[in-house]
Design an enzyme around this catalytic site. Sequence first.
Site, PDB file in Angstrom:
ATOM      1  CD  GLU A   1     -22.496  23.975-141.700  1.00  0.00           C
ATOM      2  OE1 GLU A   1     -22.115  24.561-140.648  1.00  0.00           O
ATOM      3  OE2 GLU A   1     -23.195  24.531-142.554  1.00  0.00           O
TER       4      GLU A   1
ATOM      5  CB  ILE B   1      -8.718  31.466-138.403  1.00  0.00           C
ATOM      6  CG1 ILE B   1      -7.268  31.936-138.586  1.00  0.00           C
ATOM      7  CG2 ILE B   1      -8.812  29.951-138.267  1.00  0.00           C
ATOM      8  CD1 ILE B   1      -6.382  31.630-137.388  1.00  0.00           C
TER       9      ILE B   1
ATOM     10  CG  LEU C   1     -22.086  27.259-131.668  1.00  0.00           C
ATOM     11  CD1 LEU C   1     -23.262  26.980-132.607  1.00  0.00           C
ATOM     12  CD2 LEU C   1     -22.532  27.084-130.227  1.00  0.00           C
TER      13      LEU C   1
ATOM     14  CG  ASN D   1      -5.818  34.726-135.127  1.00  0.00           C
ATOM     15  OD1 ASN D   1      -6.504  34.409-134.156  1.00  0.00           O
ATOM     16  ND2 ASN D   1      -4.576  34.296-135.295  1.00  0.00           N
ATOM     17  CB  ALA D   2     -11.441  35.652-132.904  1.00  0.00           C
TER      18      ALA D   2
ATOM     19  CG  ASP E   1      -8.819  22.840-132.905  1.00  0.00           C
ATOM     20  OD1 ASP E   1      -8.611  21.870-132.144  1.00  0.00           O
ATOM     21  OD2 ASP E   1      -8.237  22.996-133.986  1.00  0.00           O
TER      22      ASP E   1
ATOM     23  N   GLY F   1     -15.313  31.548-134.724  1.00  0.00           N
ATOM     24  CA  GLY F   1     -15.054  30.254-135.330  1.00  0.00           C
ATOM     25  C   GLY F   1     -16.322  29.732-135.974  1.00  0.00           C
TER      26      GLY F   1
END
Length: 234
Positions: free
Chosen positions: A215, A84, A136, A116-117, A139, A60
Amino acid sequence: MSSLSLPQKRFYRQRAHSNPIADHCFNYPRTPDEMDWSKYYPEKMLDSNIKAEVDIVDIGCGYGGLLLTLSPMFPNNLIVGMEIRVKVSDYVMDRIAALRCQHPGIYQNIACLRTNAMKYFPNYFKKGQLKKIFFLYPDPHFKKAKHKWRIVNHNLLAEYAYALTEGGLVYTVTDVNDLHVWMVQHFTEHALFEIVPQEETKKDPIIEKLYSSSEEGQKVSRNNGNKFLAVFRR
C-alpha cells in the site's frame, strides 16, 4: 463482519509510526524451537510438499499487500509478515482469514505476526532458516537522534545474517534517498553481505512486484515519488 467479508481498512487506522524501542505487550517464543507455526498455516502443515517452517519474511508488512503478492509466487513456501502496530496487524490477520474463506485452498501459506522484529527476531528463526527477507518502505526515522530506531542497523544485520541461509536474499525498497544510502552502506560494509548487481536483479521475477505491491508503494506511485531498490545476498 461475516466470515466471507473482507475487512475495511478504515476501521483499522492507526498512526503511521511506532516507537520500536518502547515496551509493548507481546507474546513471543523463548527460542525458535518453541514457536508453533501450525496454528498460522493449519492447511499447509498437512501438505507433505511443504517444509513445516517459515522461510520468507516481510518485516514491517503493513497492510499485507506484499504477502498477497508472494503467496501464489511461492506456493510451497511458508511466508510471514511481522508488524508492530496492533490495528494494522489485526487487519492483515482478518484479511487473510477472509481471503481463505473466499478462495479455498489459496492464501494458506501466508500469515501475520504482531511483534517487534527489532527486539524479538532471533526468537522466531533458527540459523540459516530463511531464504528471503523484505524491507519495503521502512520508517525512515528522519531525525538523526532516531536513526537508532531504523530497522537496518549494524547490530540487527548480524541477526538477519544468522537467520538467512547462505545465498539468501534481502530486498529493500524506499522512497527516501537518505535511507536508501544508509541501508546500502550498512549492508555493503557488513562482512556477511554483498550487493546483488543490477543486471542480476533484472532477472528476478520478484523485483517488478516490489514497487507497487504494498500500500505504501502504491501511495508513492500516486504521488509520483522516487523508489530506490537494493538487493543483498548473504
